[in-house]
Write a protein that holds these residues in place. Structure first.
Motif, PDB file in Angstrom:
ATOM      1  N   GLN A   1      94.314  60.089  85.110  1.00 38.72           N
ATOM      2  CA  GLN A   1      93.749  59.707  83.692  1.00 38.72           C
ATOM      3  C   GLN A   1      93.850  58.252  83.431  1.00 38.72           C
ATOM      4  O   GLN A   1      92.935  57.882  82.740  1.00 38.72           O
ATOM      5  CB  GLN A   1      94.495  60.883  82.854  1.00 38.72           C
ATOM      6  N   ALA A   2      94.796  57.700  83.608  1.00 37.29           N
ATOM      7  CA  ALA A   2      95.176  56.445  83.148  1.00 37.29           C
ATOM      8  C   ALA A   2      94.170  55.472  84.080  1.00 37.29           C
ATOM      9  O   ALA A   2      93.544  54.585  83.177  1.00 37.29           O
ATOM     10  CB  ALA A   2      96.486  55.709  83.600  1.00 37.29           C
ATOM     11  N   THR A   3      93.934  55.861  85.381  1.00 35.14           N
ATOM     12  CA  THR A   3      93.062  55.082  86.080  1.00 35.14           C
ATOM     13  C   THR A   3      91.577  55.234  85.366  1.00 35.14           C
ATOM     14  O   THR A   3      90.439  54.164  85.336  1.00 35.14           O
ATOM     15  CB  THR A   3      92.883  55.520  87.394  1.00 35.14           C
ATOM     16  N   ALA A   4      91.026  56.495  85.052  1.00 30.70           N
ATOM     17  CA  ALA A   4      89.753  56.712  84.461  1.00 30.70           C
ATOM     18  C   ALA A   4      89.571  55.995  82.951  1.00 30.70           C
ATOM     19  O   ALA A   4      88.711  55.485  82.611  1.00 30.70           O
ATOM     20  CB  ALA A   4      89.777  58.224  84.214  1.00 30.70           C
ATOM     21  N   ALA A   5      90.632  56.122  82.329  1.00 28.44           N
ATOM     22  CA  ALA A   5      90.908  55.381  80.973  1.00 28.44           C
ATOM     23  C   ALA A   5      90.535  53.844  81.323  1.00 28.44           C
ATOM     24  O   ALA A   5      89.691  53.218  80.481  1.00 28.44           O
ATOM     25  CB  ALA A   5      92.010  55.763  80.142  1.00 28.44           C
TER      26      ALA A   5
ATOM     27  N   ALA B   1     102.564  41.457  81.807  1.00 33.97           N
ATOM     28  CA  ALA B   1     102.343  42.590  81.726  1.00 33.97           C
ATOM     29  C   ALA B   1     103.493  43.578  82.497  1.00 33.97           C
ATOM     30  O   ALA B   1     103.537  44.896  82.118  1.00 33.97           O
ATOM     31  CB  ALA B   1     100.933  42.639  83.030  1.00 33.97           C
ATOM     32  N   PHE B   2     104.136  43.199  83.491  1.00 33.40           N
ATOM     33  CA  PHE B   2     105.219  43.801  84.160  1.00 33.40           C
ATOM     34  C   PHE B   2     106.303  44.038  82.923  1.00 33.40           C
ATOM     35  O   PHE B   2     106.859  45.107  82.788  1.00 33.40           O
ATOM     36  CB  PHE B   2     106.126  43.009  85.272  1.00 33.40           C
ATOM     37  N   ALA B   3     106.552  43.041  82.129  1.00 34.10           N
ATOM     38  CA  ALA B   3     107.461  43.100  81.221  1.00 34.10           C
ATOM     39  C   ALA B   3     107.308  44.086  80.060  1.00 34.10           C
ATOM     40  O   ALA B   3     107.921  45.121  79.815  1.00 34.10           O
ATOM     41  CB  ALA B   3     108.063  41.811  80.438  1.00 34.10           C
ATOM     42  N   LEU B   4     106.014  44.033  79.720  1.00 35.93           N
ATOM     43  CA  LEU B   4     105.619  45.145  78.595  1.00 35.93           C
ATOM     44  C   LEU B   4     105.378  46.512  79.164  1.00 35.93           C
ATOM     45  O   LEU B   4     105.588  47.376  78.405  1.00 35.93           O
ATOM     46  CB  LEU B   4     104.522  44.476  77.865  1.00 35.93           C
ATOM     47  N   ASN B   5     104.942  46.770  80.209  1.00 33.68           N
ATOM     48  CA  ASN B   5     104.630  47.865  80.971  1.00 33.68           C
ATOM     49  C   ASN B   5     105.887  48.674  81.086  1.00 33.68           C
ATOM     50  O   ASN B   5     106.202  49.920  80.764  1.00 33.68           O
ATOM     51  CB  ASN B   5     104.016  47.829  82.248  1.00 33.68           C
ATOM     52  N   ALA B   6     106.935  47.876  81.353  1.00 28.43           N
ATOM     53  CA  ALA B   6     108.571  48.490  81.474  1.00 28.43           C
ATOM     54  C   ALA B   6     109.030  48.921  79.973  1.00 28.43           C
ATOM     55  O   ALA B   6     109.936  49.828  79.998  1.00 28.43           O
ATOM     56  CB  ALA B   6     109.194  47.585  82.195  1.00 28.43           C
ATOM     57  N   TRP B   7     108.238  48.077  78.936  1.00 29.81           N
ATOM     58  CA  TRP B   7     109.011  48.470  77.657  1.00 29.81           C
ATOM     59  C   TRP B   7     108.085  49.389  77.004  1.00 29.81           C
ATOM     60  O   TRP B   7     108.691  50.307  76.166  1.00 29.81           O
ATOM     61  CB  TRP B   7     109.126  46.886  76.765  1.00 29.81           C
ATOM     62  N   ILE B   8     106.830  49.188  76.917  1.00 28.17           N
ATOM     63  CA  ILE B   8     105.950  49.820  75.973  1.00 28.17           C
ATOM     64  C   ILE B   8     104.938  50.838  76.767  1.00 28.17           C
ATOM     65  O   ILE B   8     104.071  51.504  76.217  1.00 28.17           O
ATOM     66  CB  ILE B   8     105.386  49.254  74.896  1.00 28.17           C
ATOM     67  N   GLY B   9     105.110  50.562  78.018  1.00 28.97           N
ATOM     68  CA  GLY B   9     104.071  51.597  79.011  1.00 28.97           C
ATOM     69  C   GLY B   9     102.445  50.867  79.049  1.00 28.97           C
ATOM     70  O   GLY B   9     102.495  49.818  79.178  1.00 28.97           O
ATOM     71  N   LEU B  10     101.817  51.881  79.056  1.00 34.05           N
ATOM     72  CA  LEU B  10     100.316  51.406  79.299  1.00 34.05           C
ATOM     73  C   LEU B  10      99.865  50.312  78.336  1.00 34.05           C
ATOM     74  O   LEU B  10      98.975  49.564  78.821  1.00 34.05           O
ATOM     75  CB  LEU B  10      99.321  52.546  79.587  1.00 34.05           C
ATOM     76  N   ARG B  11      99.985  50.428  77.210  1.00 32.45           N
ATOM     77  CA  ARG B  11      99.663  49.400  76.439  1.00 32.45           C
ATOM     78  C   ARG B  11     100.084  48.113  76.281  1.00 32.45           C
ATOM     79  O   ARG B  11      99.379  47.118  76.074  1.00 32.45           O
ATOM     80  CB  ARG B  11     100.075  49.919  74.931  1.00 32.45           C
ATOM     81  N   GLY B  12     101.240  47.972  77.124  1.00 34.67           N
ATOM     82  CA  GLY B  12     101.699  46.596  77.379  1.00 34.67           C
ATOM     83  C   GLY B  12     100.712  45.885  78.579  1.00 34.67           C
ATOM     84  O   GLY B  12     100.590  44.692  78.298  1.00 34.67           O
ATOM     85  N   ILE B  13     100.290  46.480  79.288  1.00 30.35           N
ATOM     86  CA  ILE B  13      99.144  45.814  80.246  1.00 30.35           C
ATOM     87  C   ILE B  13      98.190  45.442  79.598  1.00 30.35           C
ATOM     88  O   ILE B  13      97.814  44.178  79.739  1.00 30.35           O
ATOM     89  CB  ILE B  13      98.733  46.791  81.289  1.00 30.35           C
ATOM     90  N   TRP B  14      97.571  45.931  78.476  1.00 30.20           N
ATOM     91  CA  TRP B  14      96.376  45.333  77.551  1.00 30.20           C
ATOM     92  C   TRP B  14      96.876  44.075  76.739  1.00 30.20           C
ATOM     93  O   TRP B  14      96.057  43.376  76.620  1.00 30.20           O
ATOM     94  CB  TRP B  14      95.610  46.450  76.975  1.00 30.20           C
ATOM     95  N   CYS B  15      97.935  44.485  76.381  1.00 36.97           N
ATOM     96  CA  CYS B  15      98.582  43.384  75.597  1.00 36.97           C
ATOM     97  C   CYS B  15      98.717  41.907  76.425  1.00 36.97           C
ATOM     98  O   CYS B  15      98.349  40.782  75.899  1.00 36.97           O
ATOM     99  CB  CYS B  15      99.910  43.417  74.968  1.00 36.97           C
ATOM    100  N   SER B  16      99.016  42.121  77.694  1.00 29.35           N
ATOM    101  CA  SER B  16      99.099  41.014  78.412  1.00 29.35           C
ATOM    102  C   SER B  16      97.768  40.245  78.798  1.00 29.35           C
ATOM    103  O   SER B  16      97.498  38.984  79.066  1.00 29.35           O
ATOM    104  CB  SER B  16      99.651  41.279  79.825  1.00 29.35           C
ATOM    105  N   TYR B  17      96.685  41.055  78.848  1.00 29.96           N
ATOM    106  CA  TYR B  17      95.209  40.597  78.716  1.00 29.96           C
ATOM    107  C   TYR B  17      95.142  39.627  77.371  1.00 29.96           C
ATOM    108  O   TYR B  17      94.598  38.401  77.821  1.00 29.96           O
ATOM    109  CB  TYR B  17      94.159  41.541  78.854  1.00 29.96           C
ATOM    110  N   ALA B  18      95.299  40.033  76.487  1.00 36.39           N
ATOM    111  CA  ALA B  18      95.124  39.271  74.924  1.00 36.39           C
ATOM    112  C   ALA B  18      95.877  38.064  75.301  1.00 36.39           C
ATOM    113  O   ALA B  18      95.254  36.930  74.804  1.00 36.39           O
ATOM    114  CB  ALA B  18      95.134  40.075  73.914  1.00 36.39           C
ATOM    115  N   LEU B  19      97.027  38.046  75.560  1.00 37.66           N
ATOM    116  CA  LEU B  19      97.984  36.986  75.545  1.00 37.66           C
ATOM    117  C   LEU B  19      97.400  35.895  76.649  1.00 37.66           C
ATOM    118  O   LEU B  19      97.494  34.642  76.301  1.00 37.66           O
ATOM    119  CB  LEU B  19      99.386  37.351  76.064  1.00 37.66           C
ATOM    120  N   ALA B  20      96.745  36.462  77.673  1.00 40.41           N
ATOM    121  CA  ALA B  20      96.177  35.417  78.774  1.00 40.41           C
ATOM    122  C   ALA B  20      95.295  34.722  78.274  1.00 40.41           C
ATOM    123  O   ALA B  20      94.848  33.606  78.362  1.00 40.41           O
ATOM    124  CB  ALA B  20      95.764  36.053  79.951  1.00 40.41           C
ATOM    125  N   PHE B  21      94.099  35.525  77.490  1.00 45.17           N
ATOM    126  CA  PHE B  21      93.008  34.908  76.803  1.00 45.17           C
ATOM    127  C   PHE B  21      93.259  33.622  75.866  1.00 45.17           C
ATOM    128  O   PHE B  21      92.543  32.622  75.858  1.00 45.17           O
ATOM    129  CB  PHE B  21      91.931  35.826  76.187  1.00 45.17           C
TER     130      PHE B  21
END
Length: 454
Positions: A276-280, A410-430
Motif C-alpha cells: 500500500q505504501a508503494t502504491a501511494a 530520509a533514514f533519520a526521519l523514517n526511523a523517527w516519524i515513519g513514511l512522512r519523514g521520507i517526503w520531508c527529506s525531498y523538500a529539504l534537498a530541494f
C-alpha cells in the motif's frame, strides 16, 4: 523556428514563452501518457499493477539520467553553434550526439534484456508484484533505443529554436498510447491481453511512431537537423566533439544518476512499509511529475537562451535571462503548485480507489509539493551556468544536496516519524539545491565565467 539573433530582440519574457509554452505542453503530453497509463492500470487491473510499474520508476529515472546528460551536452553545443549562425557545425554536433546516444542505448537494451529479474529483485520489489514488474522492466529496457533517440532529437530541435515539432510528435505519441494501452489490457480488436505489460508495449509503439513522424516532418520542412545526406556524412564520432559533449554530459548525468540512486534507496525504504505504501508512492510520484513540468522546462529554456547569447557573443544578457527565468518560475510553477494543493484530494483519487492508500498519498503530497518551486529556481540557475559549459561545480552541489542531505535525512526521519519523514527529506534537498546554487552563481560563477566570456 526562432532566429538565433535579430536586429531588435523581442522582450525576454516573450522569447521565454515562445520556447516555454510548447515545451510545457510537450511535457504535459508526456506526463499525460504516463498518468493515463497509471489510471488504466489502477482502474482496469488493480493496485498491484500500479505497484508493479511504480517499482520500475527509479530504473527509468536512471535511464533518463543517462540520455538527459547526453542531451544536455548536445543542446548546449548545438545552441551555441546556432547562436553563432553556423548550421554546418550544428549538424556536425548532432551527428556526434547521435552516435553516442545510439551506442549507449544498445548497451542498455542488451543488459536490460538479460538482467531485468536480478535488477528488480535488487530493488526490493515486493514478491506479490515481482513477476509483472520484471516483465514491464524488461520491455522498457529493451526499448531504450527508441526512448533515447526520441528524447535526444527533441532536445536538439529545441536548441535551434524549434519547440513546436516536438510538441506535435509527442501529441501523436500520447494519442497512440492512450488508445493502445486499454486495447492491450482488454484484448480489443483481436490484440493479445498483456496485463501490466500493456503500458510498456503501448509506450514503445507510440515512441516509434512519433520518432518516424518527426524525422519525416523534418525532411519535408527543411529543418536544419533533417536526416539528409550531409548530416549522415557528418554523423560519425569525431573525437574532439565527443569530448566536448561528454565534458558537459558526464557531470549532468552524474547529478541525475545520484538522484536516481537516491530514488532507488528511498523506494527501498518505502517498500518496507508494504504494498500500500508503494502504491501511494506511485500516486505521489505521478502528481509530482506534473508539478515539475514548468520547473524542468524553465531550466531547459534558460540553458537554450543563454547558449544562444554566448554563441552570438552577448554573454552580458545572461543576467537578464536568469532574472526573467526566476520570475517566471514563481509565476508559473507557483501556479501549478497552488492548483495542486487546491485539487489534491481529486488528484489522488484519480489514481487510487482504496481510501486508506489515498489518504496516505494525500498527506505525503501536501508535505512535499511546495518545495518544487525551490527546485525550479535551482534549475534556472543551473541552466544558465550549464550554457557556458560550467557543469561540474553545479552538478557537485546538486549531488551533495541529494547524497549528503536527502538520504541521511530520509533514514533519520523514517526511523523517527515513519513514511512522512521520507517526503520531508525531498523538500529539504530541494531547498538545499537552491541555496547552494544561488551562492555559487552569485559569488563564484558570475565573476569567473562572465569575465572569461566577455
Amino acid at each position: 523556428m526562432t532566429a538565433a539573433a535579430g536586429s531588435r530582440p523581442a522582450p525576454l519574457w516573450k522569447t521565454y514563452l515562445g520556447l516555454l509554452a510548447p515545451m510545457i505542453l510537450t511535457n504535459i503530453l508526456q506526463t499525460t501518457a504516463g498518468t493515463i497509463d497509471g489510471i488504466y492500470l489502477g482502474r482496469m487491473i488493480g493496485v498491484e499493477a500500479v505497484a508493479a510499474v511504480s517499482a520500475f520508476f527509479p530504473v527509468f529515472f536512471l535511464l533518463l539520467a543517462l540520455v538527459i546528460g547526453l542531451s544536455v551536452g548536445a543542446t548546449v553545443l548545438v545552441g551555441q553553434a546556432w547562436g553563432a549562425r553556423d548550421p554546418a557545425k550544428v549538424r556536425t554536433i548532432a551527428g556526434a550526439a547521435l552516435w553516442l546516444t545510439t551506442g549507449l542505448a544498445l548497451v542498455v537494451a542488451l543488459g536490460g534484456g538479460l538482467f531485468a529479474p536480478e535488477l528488480m529483485r535488487a530493488l526490493g520489489t515486493p514478491a506479490a508484484v515481482l513477476a509483472p514488474a520484471v516483465t514491464y522492466a524488461r520491455l522498457m529496457l529493451m526499448g531504450a533505443p527508441l526512448i533515447f533517440l526520441l528524447l535526444l532529437v527533441t532536445s536538439m530541435s529545441r536548441a535551434v529554436g524549434d519547440a513546436v515539432t516536438p510538441l506535435w510528435a509527442l501529441a501523436l505519441a500520447t494519442a497512440a498510447a492512450m488508445a493502445l494501452t486499454p486495447a492491450f489490457i482488454r484484448g480489443w480488436f483481436g490484440l493479445p491481453k498483456l496485463g501490466v505489460a500493456s503500458a510498456a508495449v503501448s509506450t514503445l509503439l507510440a515512441f516509434a511512431l512519433a520518432l518516424a513522424w518527426l524525422l519525416l516532418r523534418w525532411r519535408h520542412s527543411g529543418h536544419p537537423l533533417a536526416p539528409r545526406a550531409d548530416l549522415l556524412r557528418q554523423s560519425r564520432p569525431q573525437a574532439a566533439l565527443v569530448r566536448s559533449i561528454l565534458r558537459i554530459a558526464v557531470p549532468a548525468s552524474l547529478q541525475m544518476l545520484s538522484m536516481a540512486a537516491a530514488e532507488v534507496v528511498l523506494l527501498g525504504l518505502v517498500n518496507r512499509h508494504g504494498v500500500q505504501a508503494t502504491a501511494a508512492y506511485g500516486a505521489v510520484t505521478q502528481v509530482m511529475s506534473w508539478l515539475q513540468l514548468p520547473a524542468m522546462s524553465l531550466g531547459i529554456a534558460t540553458s537554450i537562451l543563454a547558449s544562444h547569447a554566448i554563441g552570438a557573443g552577448h554573454p552580458g544578457r545572461i543576467g537578464a535571462i536568469v532574472r526573467t527565468g526566476l520570475r517566471l518560475e514563481w509565476l508559473i510553477t507557483g501556479g501549478f503548485v497552488a492548483a495542486a494543493y487546491a485539487a489534491a484530494p481529486a488528484l489522488v483519487a484519480v489514481f487510487l480507489t482504496d481510501p486508506g492508500v489515498a489518504a496516505t498519498a494525500l498527506e505525503l503530497l501536501r508535505i512535499v509539493a511546495w518545495s518544487v518551486v525551490a527546485l525550479g529556481m535551482a534549475n534556472v540557475l543551473q541552466g544558465a551556468m550549464r550554457a557556458s559549459g560550467s557543469v561540474l561545480a553545479p552538478a557537485t552541489l546538486g549531488m551533495f544536496a541529494i547524497l549528503g542531505i536527502e538520504l541521511p535525512t530520509a533514514f533519520a526521519l523514517n526511523a523517527w516519524i515513519g513514511l512522512r519523514g521520507i517526503w520531508c527529506s525531498y523538500a529539504l534537498a530541494f531547498i538545499a539545491m537552491l541555496v547552494l546554487n544561488t551562492a555559487w552563481f552569485r559569488w563564484v560563477w558570475r565573476h569567473r565565467r562572465i569575465g572569461r566570456m566577455a
